[in-house]
Design a protein around this motif. Structure first.
Motif, PDB file in Angstrom:
ATOM      1  N   GLY A  54       0.820  -1.214   0.000  1.00 42.23           N
ATOM      2  CA  GLY A  54       0.000   0.000   0.000  1.00 42.23           C
ATOM      3  C   GLY A  54       0.852   1.261   0.000  1.00 42.23           C
ATOM      4  N   THR A  55       1.806   1.315   0.923  1.00 41.29           N
ATOM      5  CA  THR A  55       2.689   2.477   1.007  1.00 41.29           C
ATOM      6  C   THR A  55       3.631   2.540  -0.188  1.00 41.29           C
ATOM      7  N   ALA A  56       4.134   1.392  -0.621  1.00 42.76           N
ATOM      8  CA  ALA A  56       5.033   1.373  -1.781  1.00 42.76           C
ATOM      9  C   ALA A  56       4.303   1.871  -3.032  1.00 42.76           C
ATOM     10  N   ASP A  57       3.068   1.437  -3.215  1.00 39.92           N
ATOM     11  CA  ASP A  57       2.288   1.912  -4.365  1.00 39.92           C
ATOM     12  C   ASP A  57       2.083   3.422  -4.296  1.00 39.92           C
ATOM     13  N   PHE A  58       1.763   3.932  -3.104  1.00 40.40           N
ATOM     14  CA  PHE A  58       1.583   5.373  -2.940  1.00 40.40           C
ATOM     15  C   PHE A  58       2.866   6.120  -3.295  1.00 40.40           C
ATOM     16  N   LEU A  59       3.998   5.646  -2.793  1.00 36.71           N
ATOM     17  CA  LEU A  59       5.269   6.310  -3.070  1.00 36.71           C
ATOM     18  C   LEU A  59       5.612   6.264  -4.554  1.00 36.71           C
ATOM     19  N   LEU A  60       5.344   5.141  -5.205  1.00 39.36           N
ATOM     20  CA  LEU A  60       5.622   5.033  -6.640  1.00 39.36           C
ATOM     21  C   LEU A  60       4.716   5.943  -7.461  1.00 39.36           C
ATOM     22  N   GLN A  61       3.454   6.044  -7.074  1.00 30.54           N
ATOM     23  CA  GLN A  61       2.523   6.893  -7.810  1.00 30.54           C
ATOM     24  C   GLN A  61       2.874   8.372  -7.668  1.00 30.54           C
ATOM     25  N   ASN A  62       3.549   8.738  -6.596  1.00 32.58           N
ATOM     26  CA  ASN A  62       3.888  10.137  -6.335  1.00 32.58           C
ATOM     27  C   ASN A  62       5.393  10.374  -6.411  1.00 32.58           C
TER      28      ASN A  62
END
Length: 125
Positions: A54-62
């Motif tokens: 969840g956090t990794a996806d957020f960081l990658l998207q931003n």
């Protein structure tokens, strides 16, 4: 796992990588060691992908947001590097092409190895 716990796992790997880099007297960058540590933990099953996704996806998207300080730093010193701007741009383009080629060759090799392994498994049955 909530986002704060996921972020804590990622930050723990980063801090551990930095600490290891200090112990190695800077032989390898801390961020590289932190990623290697995360890879080892994922490979051994100590950290599951769902623990950080969840956090990794957020960081990658931003991710673009995290490049702003570097871009602004380059703009700040642009007058000093203006004479070398063409060489820097050429290196950036060349390394991007080399990275893309290496990635393509790696994917091609892995696909070949996987299809060969599937063929051997199918042939045994």
């Amino acid at each position: 796992m909530n986002y704060l716990k996921q972020l804590a796992v990622l930050l723990a790997c980063c801090v551990a990588g930095d600490a290891l880099s200090i112990l190695l007297r800077g032989a390898l960058p801390g961020n590289v060691l932190g990623l290697a540590l995360l890879l080892v933990l994922l490979a051994w099953g100590k950290v599951r992908p769902r623990h950080i996704e969840g956090t990794a996806d957020f960081l990658l998207q931003n991710m673009a947001f995290f490049f702003l300080p570097a871009c602004l730093g380059v703009l700040e010193i642009f007058e000093q590097i203006r004479s070398e701007a063409l060489a820097i741009l050429a290196v950036c383009v060349l390394t991007t092409l080399c990275t893309a080629a290496a990635t393509a060759l790696t994917v091609h090799l892995v696909c070949r190895l996987r299809s060969r392994a599937r063929g051997e498994v199918s042939g045994r049955e």
